[in-house]
Design a protein around this motif. Structure first.
Motif, PDB file in Angstrom:
ATOM      1  N   GLN A   1      -0.747  13.026   6.396  1.00 41.91           N
ATOM      2  CA  GLN A   1      -1.408  13.460   5.161  1.00 41.91           C
ATOM      3  C   GLN A   1      -2.887  13.109   5.262  1.00 41.91           C
ATOM      4  OE1 GLN A   1       0.640  11.646   1.906  1.00 41.91           O
ATOM      5  NE2 GLN A   1       2.443  12.899   2.164  1.00 41.91           N
ATOM      6  N   TYR A   2      -3.650  14.037   5.782  1.00 43.99           N
ATOM      7  CA  TYR A   2      -5.062  13.780   6.034  1.00 43.99           C
ATOM      8  C   TYR A   2      -5.934  13.870   4.792  1.00 43.99           C
ATOM      9  CZ  TYR A   2      -3.656  14.158  10.851  1.00 43.99           C
ATOM     10  OH  TYR A   2      -3.046  13.953  12.046  1.00 43.99           O
ATOM     11  N   ASP A   3      -5.396  14.369   3.679  1.00 45.20           N
ATOM     12  CA  ASP A   3      -6.194  14.507   2.470  1.00 45.20           C
ATOM     13  C   ASP A   3      -6.194  13.259   1.599  1.00 45.20           C
ATOM     14  OD1 ASP A   3      -3.555  14.868   1.900  1.00 45.20           O
ATOM     15  OD2 ASP A   3      -3.860  16.455   0.438  1.00 45.20           O
ATOM     16  N   LEU A   4      -5.483  12.197   1.996  1.00 45.62           N
ATOM     17  CA  LEU A   4      -5.486  10.956   1.234  1.00 45.62           C
ATOM     18  C   LEU A   4      -6.764  10.168   1.514  1.00 45.62           C
ATOM     19  CD1 LEU A   4      -1.820   9.746   1.660  1.00 45.62           C
ATOM     20  CD2 LEU A   4      -2.814  11.008  -0.225  1.00 45.62           C
ATOM     21  N   VAL A   5      -7.315   9.543   0.469  1.00 41.79           N
ATOM     22  CA  VAL A   5      -8.555   8.776   0.595  1.00 41.79           C
ATOM     23  C   VAL A   5      -8.260   7.311   0.281  1.00 41.79           C
ATOM     24  CG1 VAL A   5     -10.877   8.477  -0.316  1.00 41.79           C
ATOM     25  CG2 VAL A   5      -9.934  10.763  -0.076  1.00 41.79           C
ATOM     26  N   GLN A   6      -8.680   6.421   1.182  1.00 37.27           N
ATOM     27  CA  GLN A   6      -8.522   4.997   0.958  1.00 37.27           C
ATOM     28  C   GLN A   6      -9.790   4.421   0.357  1.00 37.27           C
ATOM     29  OE1 GLN A   6      -7.473   3.654   4.919  1.00 37.27           O
ATOM     30  NE2 GLN A   6      -5.376   3.344   4.254  1.00 37.27           N
ATOM     31  N   CYS A   7      -9.673   3.279  -0.300  1.00 42.70           N
ATOM     32  CA  CYS A   7     -10.790   2.611  -0.953  1.00 42.70           C
ATOM     33  C   CYS A   7     -11.831   2.151   0.077  1.00 42.70           C
ATOM     34  CB  CYS A   7     -10.269   1.430  -1.766  1.00 42.70           C
ATOM     35  SG  CYS A   7     -11.551   0.443  -2.546  1.00 42.70           S
ATOM     36  N   MET A   8     -11.393   1.396   1.093  1.00 36.95           N
ATOM     37  CA  MET A   8     -12.206   0.928   2.216  1.00 36.95           C
ATOM     38  C   MET A   8     -13.388   0.034   1.835  1.00 36.95           C
ATOM     39  SD  MET A   8     -10.465   1.846   4.574  1.00 36.95           S
ATOM     40  CE  MET A   8     -10.763   2.321   6.206  1.00 36.95           C
ATOM     41  N   LYS A   9     -13.340  -0.605   0.667  1.00 36.19           N
ATOM     42  CA  LYS A   9     -14.371  -1.579   0.316  1.00 36.19           C
ATOM     43  C   LYS A   9     -14.030  -2.914   0.956  1.00 36.19           C
ATOM     44  CE  LYS A   9     -15.511   0.643  -3.969  1.00 36.19           C
ATOM     45  NZ  LYS A   9     -15.408   0.619  -5.408  1.00 36.19           N
ATOM     46  N   GLN A  10     -14.963  -3.852   0.893  1.00 34.36           N
ATOM     47  CA  GLN A  10     -14.740  -5.155   1.509  1.00 34.36           C
ATOM     48  C   GLN A  10     -13.557  -5.848   0.847  1.00 34.36           C
ATOM     49  OE1 GLN A  10     -18.058  -7.801   1.379  1.00 34.36           O
ATOM     50  NE2 GLN A  10     -17.117  -9.254   2.774  1.00 34.36           N
ATOM     51  N   MET A  11     -12.665  -6.386   1.676  1.00 35.84           N
ATOM     52  CA  MET A  11     -11.448  -7.001   1.177  1.00 35.84           C
ATOM     53  C   MET A  11     -11.738  -8.318   0.469  1.00 35.84           C
ATOM     54  SD  MET A  11      -8.897  -6.250   4.339  1.00 35.84           S
ATOM     55  CE  MET A  11     -10.020  -6.903   5.540  1.00 35.84           C
ATOM     56  N   GLY A  12     -10.922  -8.627  -0.523  1.00 38.58           N
ATOM     57  CA  GLY A  12     -11.045  -9.869  -1.261  1.00 38.58           C
ATOM     58  C   GLY A  12      -9.899 -10.797  -0.951  1.00 38.58           C
ATOM     59  N   ALA A  13      -9.610 -11.690  -1.889  1.00 37.34           N
ATOM     60  CA  ALA A  13      -8.565 -12.694  -1.685  1.00 37.34           C
ATOM     61  C   ALA A  13      -7.221 -12.259  -2.235  1.00 37.34           C
ATOM     62  CB  ALA A  13      -8.980 -13.999  -2.350  1.00 37.34           C
ATOM     63  N   GLN A  14      -7.179 -11.217  -3.042  1.00 40.49           N
ATOM     64  CA  GLN A  14      -5.938 -10.779  -3.677  1.00 40.49           C
ATOM     65  C   GLN A  14      -5.034 -10.074  -2.666  1.00 40.49           C
ATOM     66  OE1 GLN A  14      -5.343 -11.550  -6.805  1.00 40.49           O
ATOM     67  NE2 GLN A  14      -3.374 -10.526  -6.958  1.00 40.49           N
ATOM     68  N   VAL A  15      -3.746 -10.376  -2.714  1.00 38.72           N
ATOM     69  CA  VAL A  15      -2.764  -9.758  -1.826  1.00 38.72           C
ATOM     70  C   VAL A  15      -2.283  -8.451  -2.437  1.00 38.72           C
ATOM     71  CG1 VAL A  15      -0.497 -10.049  -0.759  1.00 38.72           C
ATOM     72  CG2 VAL A  15      -2.036 -11.989  -0.958  1.00 38.72           C
ATOM     73  N   GLY A  16      -2.217  -7.387  -1.622  1.00 36.66           N
ATOM     74  CA  GLY A  16      -1.749  -6.087  -2.078  1.00 36.66           C
ATOM     75  C   GLY A  16      -0.245  -6.067  -2.263  1.00 36.66           C
ATOM     76  N   LYS A  17       0.228  -5.333  -3.276  1.00 38.24           N
ATOM     77  CA  LYS A  17       1.657  -5.245  -3.573  1.00 38.24           C
ATOM     78  C   LYS A  17       2.100  -3.794  -3.480  1.00 38.24           C
ATOM     79  CE  LYS A  17       2.167  -9.433  -5.885  1.00 38.24           C
ATOM     80  NZ  LYS A  17       3.274 -10.303  -5.805  1.00 38.24           N
ATOM     81  N   VAL A  18       3.360  -3.625  -3.063  1.00 38.42           N
ATOM     82  CA  VAL A  18       3.947  -2.299  -2.967  1.00 38.42           C
ATOM     83  C   VAL A  18       5.249  -2.251  -3.763  1.00 38.42           C
ATOM     84  CG1 VAL A  18       2.924  -1.668  -0.752  1.00 38.42           C
ATOM     85  CG2 VAL A  18       5.052  -2.915  -0.787  1.00 38.42           C
ATOM     86  N   CYS A  19       5.685  -1.047  -4.100  1.00 35.00           N
ATOM     87  CA  CYS A  19       6.928  -0.868  -4.849  1.00 35.00           C
ATOM     88  C   CYS A  19       8.125  -0.914  -3.906  1.00 35.00           C
ATOM     89  CB  CYS A  19       6.890   0.450  -5.609  1.00 35.00           C
ATOM     90  SG  CYS A  19       6.810   1.902  -4.557  1.00 35.00           S
ATOM     91  N   GLY A  20       9.306  -0.800  -4.437  1.00 28.08           N
ATOM     92  CA  GLY A  20      10.526  -0.837  -3.638  1.00 28.08           C
ATOM     93  C   GLY A  20      10.643   0.324  -2.669  1.00 28.08           C
ATOM     94  N   ASN A  21      10.101   1.508  -3.038  1.00 27.03           N
ATOM     95  CA  ASN A  21      10.152   2.666  -2.148  1.00 27.03           C
ATOM     96  C   ASN A  21       9.234   2.508  -0.945  1.00 27.03           C
ATOM     97  OD1 ASN A  21      11.921   3.916  -3.877  1.00 27.03           O
ATOM     98  ND2 ASN A  21      10.322   5.031  -4.949  1.00 27.03           N
ATOM     99  N   CYS A  22       8.126   1.819  -1.109  1.00 27.36           N
ATOM    100  CA  CYS A  22       7.146   1.646  -0.036  1.00 27.36           C
ATOM    101  C   CYS A  22       7.290   0.313   0.685  1.00 27.36           C
ATOM    102  CB  CYS A  22       5.733   1.750  -0.599  1.00 27.36           C
ATOM    103  SG  CYS A  22       5.383   3.320  -1.390  1.00 27.36           S
ATOM    104  N   GLU A  23       8.285  -0.470   0.330  1.00 27.99           N
ATOM    105  CA  GLU A  23       8.465  -1.803   0.903  1.00 27.99           C
ATOM    106  C   GLU A  23       8.682  -1.724   2.410  1.00 27.99           C
ATOM    107  OE1 GLU A  23      11.383  -5.682   0.441  1.00 27.99           O
ATOM    108  OE2 GLU A  23      11.658  -3.947  -0.853  1.00 27.99           O
TER     109      GLU A  23
END
Length: 119
Positions: free
Chosen positions: A5-27
């Motif tokens: 899926q080449y049309d998806l855009v990521q944030c790509m800003k400088q990473m912080g200290a917060q850990v990213g979370k995903v749902c059960g479908n994307c686990e």
């Protein structure tokens, strides 16, 4: 980001200290390559993506977490860590892509409970 899926855009800003979370479908999915193999390093997201209305949403599909399901920590796969793709920036998906958004618009045009005629 999904390879197919080449049309998806990521944030790509400088990473912080917060850990990213995903749902059960994307686990278990790597946010860069969608691999389910050897999760190693936890995903860090930027300050803007960890606050406000984005705080309680999946970083990959945007699914809202409920009070029972508070999300699962996301991890990068071993291959993305070896290639140092995990250092590029915040991996949160900002848009859902044109194919998914056009599907949603088609459903709104047809209306709930009505079947779409194809022919």
């Amino acid at each position: 980001m999904s390879r197919h899926q080449y049309d998806l855009v990521q944030c790509m800003k400088q990473m912080g200290a917060q850990v990213g979370k995903v749902c059960g479908n994307c686990e278990g999915r790597c946010p860069i390559c969608d691999s389910y193999v050897k999760p190693t390093v936890e995903v860090r997201i930027c300050q803007e993506c960890s606050q406000g209305h984005l705080r309680d949403r999946c970083i990959l599909c945007g699914h809202r977490f409920t009070e029972e399901d508070s999300g699962v920590e996301a991890f990068y796969c071993l291959e993305c860590v070896r290639l140092e793709k995990h250092r590029e920036g915040c991996p949160r998906i900002l848009n859902m892509g044109s194919s998914k958004s056009s599907m949603i618009m088609d459903k709104k045009k047809v209306g709930p409970g009505l079947e779409r005629l194809t022919g």
